[in-house]
Design a protein around this motif. Structure first.
Motif, PDB file in Angstrom:
ATOM      1  N   ALA A   1       0.734  -1.291  -0.020  1.00 22.94           N
ATOM      2  CA  ALA A   1       0.095  -0.101   0.072  1.00 22.94           C
ATOM      3  C   ALA A   1       0.955   1.077   0.021  1.00 22.94           C
ATOM      4  CB  ALA A   1      -0.920   0.141   1.196  1.00 22.94           C
ATOM      5  N   ASP A   2       0.517   2.274  -0.668  1.00 17.99           N
ATOM      6  CA  ASP A   2       1.212   3.489  -0.682  1.00 17.99           C
ATOM      7  C   ASP A   2      -0.042   4.472  -0.220  1.00 17.99           C
ATOM      8  OD1 ASP A   2       3.205   2.068  -2.093  1.00 17.99           O
ATOM      9  OD2 ASP A   2       2.784   3.400  -4.223  1.00 17.99           O
ATOM     10  N   ILE A   3       0.802   5.602   0.425  1.00 22.27           N
ATOM     11  CA  ILE A   3      -0.136   6.634   1.061  1.00 22.27           C
ATOM     12  C   ILE A   3       0.433   8.094   0.483  1.00 22.27           C
ATOM     13  CG2 ILE A   3       1.484   6.577   2.971  1.00 22.27           C
ATOM     14  CD1 ILE A   3      -0.970   7.368   4.515  1.00 22.27           C
ATOM     15  N   ASN A   4      -0.384   9.109   0.170  1.00 25.82           N
ATOM     16  CA  ASN A   4      -0.028  10.361  -0.415  1.00 25.82           C
ATOM     17  C   ASN A   4       0.755  11.191   0.723  1.00 25.82           C
ATOM     18  OD1 ASN A   4      -0.304  10.105  -3.024  1.00 25.82           O
ATOM     19  ND2 ASN A   4      -2.481  11.033  -2.816  1.00 25.82           N
ATOM     20  N   LEU A   5       1.748  11.597   0.744  1.00 22.53           N
ATOM     21  CA  LEU A   5       2.408  12.443   1.753  1.00 22.53           C
ATOM     22  C   LEU A   5       2.907  13.923   1.317  1.00 22.53           C
ATOM     23  CD1 LEU A   5       4.841   9.886   3.177  1.00 22.53           C
ATOM     24  CD2 LEU A   5       2.677  10.952   4.331  1.00 22.53           C
ATOM     25  N   SER A   6       2.684  14.886   2.092  1.00 21.94           N
ATOM     26  CA  SER A   6       3.118  16.439   1.749  1.00 21.94           C
ATOM     27  C   SER A   6       2.232  16.990   0.787  1.00 21.94           C
ATOM     28  CB  SER A   6       4.583  16.272   1.373  1.00 21.94           C
ATOM     29  OG  SER A   6       4.560  16.036  -0.035  1.00 21.94           O
ATOM     30  N   ASP A   7       2.767  18.246   0.775  1.00 23.43           N
ATOM     31  CA  ASP A   7       1.777  19.157  -0.047  1.00 23.43           C
ATOM     32  C   ASP A   7       2.133  18.762  -1.638  1.00 23.43           C
ATOM     33  OD1 ASP A   7       0.918  20.353   1.768  1.00 23.43           O
ATOM     34  OD2 ASP A   7       2.463  22.103   1.881  1.00 23.43           O
ATOM     35  N   LYS A   8       3.043  17.851  -1.788  1.00 23.34           N
ATOM     36  CA  LYS A   8       3.487  17.761  -3.443  1.00 23.34           C
ATOM     37  C   LYS A   8       2.917  16.581  -3.645  1.00 23.34           C
ATOM     38  CE  LYS A   8       7.896  20.264  -3.645  1.00 23.34           C
ATOM     39  NZ  LYS A   8       9.285  20.171  -3.832  1.00 23.34           N
TER      40      LYS A   8
ATOM     41  N   THR B   1       5.417   4.006   0.039  1.00 25.58           N
ATOM     42  CA  THR B   1       4.725   2.764   0.756  1.00 25.58           C
ATOM     43  C   THR B   1       4.897   3.189   2.161  1.00 25.58           C
ATOM     44  OG1 THR B   1       7.100   1.823   1.219  1.00 25.58           O
ATOM     45  CG2 THR B   1       6.101   1.424  -1.163  1.00 25.58           C
ATOM     46  N   LEU B   2       3.728   2.316   2.852  1.00 28.05           N
ATOM     47  CA  LEU B   2       3.742   2.215   4.289  1.00 28.05           C
ATOM     48  C   LEU B   2       4.902   1.972   5.169  1.00 28.05           C
ATOM     49  CD1 LEU B   2       0.220   0.459   4.638  1.00 28.05           C
ATOM     50  CD2 LEU B   2       0.552   2.876   4.529  1.00 28.05           C
ATOM     51  N   GLN B   3       5.660   1.138   4.335  1.00 29.99           N
ATOM     52  CA  GLN B   3       7.078   0.815   5.063  1.00 29.99           C
ATOM     53  C   GLN B   3       7.721   2.085   4.972  1.00 29.99           C
ATOM     54  OE1 GLN B   3       8.925  -3.038   3.870  1.00 29.99           O
ATOM     55  NE2 GLN B   3      10.849  -1.746   3.561  1.00 29.99           N
ATOM     56  N   GLU B   4       8.045   2.686   4.010  1.00 29.85           N
ATOM     57  CA  GLU B   4       8.718   3.871   3.715  1.00 29.85           C
ATOM     58  C   GLU B   4       8.391   5.050   4.701  1.00 29.85           C
ATOM     59  OE1 GLU B   4      10.603   3.992  -0.460  1.00 29.85           O
ATOM     60  OE2 GLU B   4       8.370   4.119  -0.292  1.00 29.85           O
ATOM     61  N   THR B   5       7.058   5.203   5.019  1.00 26.14           N
ATOM     62  CA  THR B   5       6.267   6.369   5.596  1.00 26.14           C
ATOM     63  C   THR B   5       6.533   6.116   7.146  1.00 26.14           C
ATOM     64  OG1 THR B   5       4.703   6.470   4.002  1.00 26.14           O
ATOM     65  CG2 THR B   5       4.046   7.595   5.991  1.00 26.14           C
ATOM     66  N   PHE B   6       6.328   4.894   7.553  1.00 26.28           N
ATOM     67  CA  PHE B   6       6.115   4.721   8.875  1.00 26.28           C
ATOM     68  C   PHE B   6       7.608   4.090   9.464  1.00 26.28           C
ATOM     69  CE2 PHE B   6       1.821   4.966   8.056  1.00 26.28           C
ATOM     70  CZ  PHE B   6       1.425   6.007   8.757  1.00 26.28           C
ATOM     71  N   GLY B   7       8.453   3.649   8.655  1.00 27.60           N
ATOM     72  CA  GLY B   7       9.780   3.150   9.170  1.00 27.60           C
ATOM     73  C   GLY B   7      10.147   1.700   9.874  1.00 27.60           C
ATOM     74  N   TYR B   8       9.135   0.895   9.445  1.00 35.90           N
ATOM     75  CA  TYR B   8       9.336  -0.469   9.820  1.00 35.90           C
ATOM     76  C   TYR B   8       8.658  -1.335   8.967  1.00 35.90           C
ATOM     77  CZ  TYR B   8       4.269  -0.744  11.171  1.00 35.90           C
ATOM     78  OH  TYR B   8       2.995  -0.859  11.399  1.00 35.90           O
ATOM     79  N   SER B   9       8.880  -2.807   8.958  1.00 36.17           N
ATOM     80  CA  SER B   9       8.557  -3.801   8.311  1.00 36.17           C
ATOM     81  C   SER B   9       7.502  -4.707   9.117  1.00 36.17           C
ATOM     82  CB  SER B   9       9.479  -4.578   7.522  1.00 36.17           C
ATOM     83  OG  SER B   9      10.386  -3.757   6.750  1.00 36.17           O
ATOM     84  N   LYS B  10       6.243  -5.103   8.651  1.00 33.98           N
ATOM     85  CA  LYS B  10       5.526  -5.638   9.452  1.00 33.98           C
ATOM     86  C   LYS B  10       6.142  -7.156   9.655  1.00 33.98           C
ATOM     87  CE  LYS B  10       1.263  -8.405   8.523  1.00 33.98           C
ATOM     88  NZ  LYS B  10       0.469  -8.770   7.429  1.00 33.98           N
ATOM     89  N   VAL B  11       5.922  -8.017  10.903  1.00 36.20           N
ATOM     90  CA  VAL B  11       6.448  -9.120  11.168  1.00 36.20           C
ATOM     91  C   VAL B  11       5.351 -10.187  10.302  1.00 36.20           C
ATOM     92  CG1 VAL B  11       7.041 -10.910  12.920  1.00 36.20           C
ATOM     93  CG2 VAL B  11       7.365  -8.524  13.146  1.00 36.20           C
ATOM     94  N   GLU B  12       5.874 -11.212   9.575  1.00 37.10           N
ATOM     95  CA  GLU B  12       5.333 -12.171   9.065  1.00 37.10           C
ATOM     96  C   GLU B  12       4.523 -12.864   9.876  1.00 37.10           C
ATOM     97  OE1 GLU B  12       5.992 -15.632   5.833  1.00 37.10           O
ATOM     98  OE2 GLU B  12       7.548 -14.502   6.365  1.00 37.10           O
ATOM     99  N   VAL B  13       2.985 -13.094   9.542  1.00 42.76           N
ATOM    100  CA  VAL B  13       2.239 -13.782  10.295  1.00 42.76           C
ATOM    101  C   VAL B  13       2.333 -15.407   9.878  1.00 42.76           C
ATOM    102  CG1 VAL B  13      -0.102 -14.215  10.856  1.00 42.76           C
ATOM    103  CG2 VAL B  13       0.638 -11.909  10.844  1.00 42.76           C
TER     104      VAL B  13
END
Length: 531
Positions: free
Chosen positions: A476-483, A488-500
């Protein structure tokens, strides 16, 4: 006397109206001591107050556009209503969303979707999605619990909601295989319609309190032994609407029945303290959790809105050190919910869900605790695309409150705390409840949950996965900033989800701990009705 009546009968109708208006004007000018507007603008001022009183309705149905209204806009409500009624919930001619707006989420589909193999359970039941984790598995509870559905009813008490609304939701949960959280108001007869139930213990200990208002383990154990549909215990620390404030059930909403269920007096506002009296500090809370789990055999979790992270760091450290702790954590968004709250709390206290969840998940990931915990997400996530985003971030289950209310008739009148709910969902007024047909509303709740899961599963397959637990933060990607920079959510929030640890759907069907209301035949009947 006859002459007087004859004289009055000769007075034209407009003269009567004029006389009434003059009488109102005299009252407004000479006897009104509260409202300056009515004193300065007699008669006309009443029109102003009348329009103000129906302002929300005017904006809801006439003024606001389809995407403008809050907390749920018309398109969102329309999707819930259509799904619940088993009607067409599609839209034509493309989206009317501003897809370049900040925080807009995009789901990254795969080039080749996942294809169900022959004999797969979802070929017969496209709405079948059990939780991929088991509550209580790590801590070896005597009665572990795997929720039979990844979407369930969040904590809403009998008292806040009406008897018929609670009964409708419980029967709908039974049909859909979802669990039903009681809220802190106690385990009422209307929670006993057959669904799996999570019993919530709030700061008032309603339903499990002694004569002094303190927690009674004896009452809790007796209740769990008597009602096998109780599958887990949730310790409420705070809620998104008013974290750290406690709750109030107005005296006007307390009936004899509510008084008996909650073990509270009639005629007085029922106040839930902001803090627990049964334990002190994090060490005390962990001891209390183990005492409850040991006495009942059930998984025990906590529910909280999120603010300061230092205490969550301390909790994770203690859990690591002790090698035990809550079996699940329900993270509530600060967007508010069914509970009434001062605007200062609802608008500003505690983090919105996406910030709250990612902050807490990172804490537990750092301490290598994520696999022990079932993460329950709650905060306006009752829509398939939002749920996909939540699973990408690490959620294991979704709890819905207001969305579930809408499925049984709520119209977002925002009068939950006044006992005047026009749909009968959030009132104890018998007349207003009379319009709720429990069988019909239960089926609507069932359709909402089933269609939600079906659509979420379609998104899951479009992304190349078999189960939502397999979503990654790069999906998933998320729009950030005025531009409108998208990351990706990973880049935005700075972690990788642990595999279930997900293997196959057959594990769910064969699991001895799965929710007792997982009835594949009932789900197949719902599937047939949808088609």
């Amino acid at each position: 006397m006859q002459e007087i009546l004859a004289f009055l009968g000769e007075i034209p109708w407009w003269a009567w109206i004029l006389a009434i208006l003059v009488f109102i004007a005299i009252i407004d000018i000479f006897f009104n001591r509260k409202h300056t507007i009515l004193h300065n603008f007699p008669v006309v001022g009443h029109i102003r107050y009348m329009l103000e009183s129906i302002g929300p309705e005017l904006r809801q149905y006439i003024v606001a556009n389809n995407r403008e209204e809050l907390p749920f806009n018309r398109r969102e409500r329309g999707w819930i209503y259509a799904s619940a009624k088993n009607e067409n919930n599609y839209e034509g001619f493309g989206t009317d969303q501003d897809i370049y707006s900040t925080h807009y989420v995009f789901i990254n589909n795969a080039m080749l979707p996942y294809q169900l193999p022959a004999g797969h359970p979802n070929l017969k039941n496209s709405g079948l999605i059990p939780c991929a984790k088991v509550m209580g598995a790590y801590n070896l509870r005597r009665r572990p619990f795997r929720p039979a559905s990844i979407i369930n009813v969040s904590a809403m008490s009998f008292g806040s909601l009406s008897a018929k609304a609670i009964a409708s939701l419980n029967e709908g949960c039974k049909l859909a295989g979802s669990y039903h959280n009681t809220g802190e108001g106690g385990f009422s007869p209307y929670h006993k319609r057959g669904a799996d139930v999570i019993f919530q213990i709030g700061t008032g200990y309603f339903g499990v309190r002694d004569e002094n208002g303190d927690f009674s383990m004896e009452k809790l154990v007796k209740m769990v032994e008597e009602y096998p549909q109780l599958r887990a215990i949730e310790l409420k620390l705070s809620q998104g609407a008013k974290p750290g404030k406690g709750g109030v059930l107005p005296a006007s909403k307390i009936t004899k029945e509510i008084s008996a269920i909650r073990h509270v007096p009639m005629g007085k506002d029922v106040i839930s303290p902001a803090y627990h009296s049964a334990f002190k500090g994090l060490d005390g809370m962990l001891d209390f959790i183990e005492e409850i789990a040991g006495a009942t055999g059930l998984p025990v979790g906590i529910k909280s809105a999120i603010g300061k992270l230092g205490e969550w760091e301390e909790l994770a450290e203690k859990m690591k050190e002790r090698d035990h702790g809550p079996d699940f954590i329900a993270i509530d968004g600060g967007e508010g919910g069914t509970g009434a709250a001062p605007p200062s709390f609802a608008d500003h206290v505690s983090l919105p869900w996406i910030y709250a969840f990612t902050d807490v998940y990172k804490v537990f990931k750092k301490h290598q605790l994520t696999e022990r915990i079932v993460f329950v997400a709650s905060g306006k996530l009752g829509f398939p695309a939002k749920a996909a985003m939540a699973f990408s971030l690490g959620a294991d289950c979704i709890n819905v409150a207001r969305e579930a209310m809408m499925s049984v008739g709520c119209i977002q009148a925002q009068s939950c705390h006044t006992n005047t709910c026009p749909s009968g969902v959030a009132t104890q007024n018998k007349w207003l409840q009379a319009g709720i047909n429990i069988n019909d509303k239960a089926m609507r709740a069932n359709f909402y949950f089933t269609k939600f899961r079906k659509e979420l599963l379609q998104i899951t397959h479009a992304c190349g996965y078999e189960h939502p637990s397999q979503f990654k933060m790069t999906d998933a990607d998320i729009n950030l900033s005025d531009k409108n920079l998208a990351q990706t959510l990973q880049e935005t929030f700075g972690y990788s989800k642990v595999e279930v640890p997900f293997q196959s759907y057959q594990d769910f069907v064969d699991c001895p701990h799965i929710g007792g209301n997982l009835n594949l035949e009932k789900l197949r009947q719902t599937e047939d009705a949808i088609h």
